[in-house]
Design a protein around this motif. Sequence first.
Motif, PDB file in Angstrom:
ATOM      1  N   ASP A  10       0.860  -1.188   0.000  1.00  0.00           N
ATOM      2  CA  ASP A  10       0.000   0.000   0.000  1.00  0.00           C
ATOM      3  C   ASP A  10       0.895   1.235   0.000  1.00  0.00           C
ATOM      4  N   ASP A  11       0.583   2.191  -0.865  1.00  0.00           N
ATOM      5  CA  ASP A  11       1.436   3.379  -0.971  1.00  0.00           C
ATOM      6  C   ASP A  11       1.159   4.410   0.121  1.00  0.00           C
ATOM      7  N   GLU A  12       0.089   4.258   0.889  1.00  0.00           N
ATOM      8  CA  GLU A  12      -0.232   5.221   1.947  1.00  0.00           C
ATOM      9  C   GLU A  12       0.438   4.803   3.256  1.00  0.00           C
ATOM     10  N   ASP A  13       1.408   5.600   3.707  1.00  0.00           N
ATOM     11  CA  ASP A  13       2.177   5.262   4.912  1.00  0.00           C
ATOM     12  C   ASP A  13       1.295   5.027   6.128  1.00  0.00           C
ATOM     13  N   GLY A  14       0.379   5.959   6.392  1.00  0.00           N
ATOM     14  CA  GLY A  14      -0.471   5.848   7.581  1.00  0.00           C
ATOM     15  C   GLY A  14      -1.323   4.602   7.561  1.00  0.00           C
ATOM     16  N   ALA A  15      -1.963   4.350   6.444  1.00  0.00           N
ATOM     17  CA  ALA A  15      -2.826   3.167   6.309  1.00  0.00           C
ATOM     18  C   ALA A  15      -2.005   1.890   6.477  1.00  0.00           C
ATOM     19  N   ARG A  16      -0.809   1.891   5.897  1.00  0.00           N
ATOM     20  CA  ARG A  16       0.057   0.712   5.970  1.00  0.00           C
ATOM     21  C   ARG A  16       0.463   0.429   7.419  1.00  0.00           C
ATOM     22  N   ARG A  17       0.877   1.481   8.136  1.00  0.00           N
ATOM     23  CA  ARG A  17       1.312   1.292   9.530  1.00  0.00           C
ATOM     24  C   ARG A  17       0.176   0.830  10.428  1.00  0.00           C
ATOM     25  N   ILE A  18      -0.998   1.457  10.282  1.00  0.00           N
ATOM     26  CA  ILE A  18      -2.136   1.087  11.125  1.00  0.00           C
ATOM     27  C   ILE A  18      -2.572  -0.351  10.846  1.00  0.00           C
ATOM     28  N   THR A  19      -2.661  -0.706   9.569  1.00  0.00           N
ATOM     29  CA  THR A  19      -3.082  -2.066   9.209  1.00  0.00           C
ATOM     30  C   THR A  19      -2.066  -3.095   9.706  1.00  0.00           C
ATOM     31  N   GLN A  20      -0.781  -2.805   9.512  1.00  0.00           N
ATOM     32  CA  GLN A  20       0.265  -3.724   9.976  1.00  0.00           C
ATOM     33  C   GLN A  20       0.171  -3.932  11.485  1.00  0.00           C
ATOM     34  N   PHE A  21       0.120  -2.837  12.230  1.00  0.00           N
ATOM     35  CA  PHE A  21       0.057  -2.925  13.692  1.00  0.00           C
ATOM     36  C   PHE A  21      -1.190  -3.699  14.127  1.00  0.00           C
ATOM     37  N   SER A  22      -2.313  -3.383  13.523  1.00  0.00           N
ATOM     38  CA  SER A  22      -3.581  -3.996  13.905  1.00  0.00           C
ATOM     39  C   SER A  22      -3.586  -5.506  13.661  1.00  0.00           C
ATOM     40  N   LEU A  23      -3.112  -5.907  12.488  1.00  0.00           N
ATOM     41  CA  LEU A  23      -3.103  -7.341  12.174  1.00  0.00           C
ATOM     42  C   LEU A  23      -2.120  -8.096  13.063  1.00  0.00           C
ATOM     43  N   GLU A  24      -0.994  -7.476  13.360  1.00  0.00           N
ATOM     44  CA  GLU A  24      -0.019  -8.141  14.238  1.00  0.00           C
ATOM     45  C   GLU A  24      -0.558  -8.242  15.658  1.00  0.00           C
ATOM     46  N   ALA A  25      -1.155  -7.151  16.163  1.00  0.00           N
ATOM     47  CA  ALA A  25      -1.635  -7.129  17.546  1.00  0.00           C
ATOM     48  C   ALA A  25      -2.891  -7.962  17.734  1.00  0.00           C
ATOM     49  N   ALA A  26      -3.847  -7.825  16.827  1.00  0.00           N
ATOM     50  CA  ALA A  26      -5.147  -8.470  17.016  1.00  0.00           C
ATOM     51  C   ALA A  26      -5.208  -9.904  16.488  1.00  0.00           C
ATOM     52  N   ALA A  27      -4.492 -10.202  15.413  1.00  0.00           N
ATOM     53  CA  ALA A  27      -4.556 -11.543  14.830  1.00  0.00           C
ATOM     54  C   ALA A  27      -3.312 -12.371  15.133  1.00  0.00           C
ATOM     55  N   GLY A  28      -2.222 -11.696  15.529  1.00  0.00           N
ATOM     56  CA  GLY A  28      -0.980 -12.416  15.797  1.00  0.00           C
ATOM     57  C   GLY A  28      -0.243 -12.830  14.541  1.00  0.00           C
ATOM     58  N   TRP A  29      -0.570 -12.209  13.414  1.00  0.00           N
ATOM     59  CA  TRP A  29       0.115 -12.528  12.169  1.00  0.00           C
ATOM     60  C   TRP A  29       1.362 -11.666  12.033  1.00  0.00           C
ATOM     61  N   GLU A  30       2.314 -12.147  11.255  1.00  0.00           N
ATOM     62  CA  GLU A  30       3.491 -11.348  10.934  1.00  0.00           C
ATOM     63  C   GLU A  30       3.186 -10.605   9.634  1.00  0.00           C
ATOM     64  N   VAL A  31       3.324  -9.288   9.650  1.00  0.00           N
ATOM     65  CA  VAL A  31       2.968  -8.488   8.480  1.00  0.00           C
ATOM     66  C   VAL A  31       4.198  -7.744   7.966  1.00  0.00           C
ATOM     67  N   LEU A  32       4.588  -8.055   6.738  1.00  0.00           N
ATOM     68  CA  LEU A  32       5.654  -7.337   6.055  1.00  0.00           C
ATOM     69  C   LEU A  32       4.979  -6.263   5.213  1.00  0.00           C
ATOM     70  N   THR A  33       5.658  -5.146   4.993  1.00  0.00           N
ATOM     71  CA  THR A  33       5.030  -4.082   4.222  1.00  0.00           C
ATOM     72  C   THR A  33       5.902  -3.621   3.068  1.00  0.00           C
ATOM     73  N   ALA A  34       5.219  -3.125   2.029  1.00  0.00           N
ATOM     74  CA  ALA A  34       5.885  -2.535   0.881  1.00  0.00           C
ATOM     75  C   ALA A  34       5.105  -1.287   0.492  1.00  0.00           C
ATOM     76  N   ALA A  35       5.827  -0.233   0.119  1.00  0.00           N
ATOM     77  CA  ALA A  35       5.204   1.051  -0.202  1.00  0.00           C
ATOM     78  C   ALA A  35       4.889   1.198  -1.685  1.00  0.00           C
ATOM     79  N   SER A  36       5.244   0.196  -2.490  1.00  0.00           N
ATOM     80  CA  SER A  36       4.983   0.275  -3.932  1.00  0.00           C
ATOM     81  C   SER A  36       4.838  -1.131  -4.500  1.00  0.00           C
ATOM     82  N   GLY A  37       4.264  -1.200  -5.692  1.00  0.00           N
ATOM     83  CA  GLY A  37       4.137  -2.486  -6.366  1.00  0.00           C
ATOM     84  C   GLY A  37       5.489  -3.136  -6.605  1.00  0.00           C
ATOM     85  N   ALA A  38       6.450  -2.332  -7.041  1.00  0.00           N
ATOM     86  CA  ALA A  38       7.790  -2.871  -7.332  1.00  0.00           C
ATOM     87  C   ALA A  38       8.440  -3.446  -6.080  1.00  0.00           C
ATOM     88  N   GLU A  39       8.341  -2.707  -4.965  1.00  0.00           N
ATOM     89  CA  GLU A  39       8.905  -3.192  -3.699  1.00  0.00           C
ATOM     90  C   GLU A  39       8.191  -4.478  -3.265  1.00  0.00           C
TER      91      GLU A  39
END
Length: 125
Positions: A9-38
Motif C-alpha cells: 500500500d502506498d499510503e504510509d499511515g494506512a500501511r502502519r495502522i493495518t500492519q500494527f492492527s493485524l499483528e496485535a489483534a490476529a498475531g500474524w506477521e505483516v511485512l510491508t511494501a510502499a509500492s508495487g515494485a517493492e
Amino acid sequence: MPKRILLIDDEDGARRITQFSLEAAAGWEVLTAASGAEGLSLAQTEQLDAILLDVMMPVLDGPATFQRLQENPITRSLPVIMLTAKASTTEHQPLLELGIAGIITKPFKVPALIAQIRAILNWQD
C-alpha cells in the motif's frame, strides 16, 4: 507458526495502522511494501501465506502488480486480496476476473478485516 502476510500500500499511515492492527489483534506477521515494485521484490524472497494489495497506487497499480505476480512461478500460487475504496460490485467484477482470492473494501474496522481475511483464505487460526 504465525501466518505471514505482505501488505502492499502506498499510503504510509494506512500501511502502519493495518500492519500494527493485524499483528496485535490476529498475531500474524505483516511485512510491508510502499509500492508495487517493492512488493514484487519481497514476494519473491520471503515465505508468505498471502498478499494484501491496494488497488490504487502510482506507477504500478494493484492489477498490474497482480499480473506480475501471476507471471512469476515463485509468486503465482500466493493468494492475493485486493484492498479498494470502491464499494460497488460492478467495479469489483473486473478485479475478481483477474483471479484474485477476494476483495476487501476500505475503510475497514480491524475485527472485520481479520474476519474477512480468514473467510476469504479459509484460515482457522
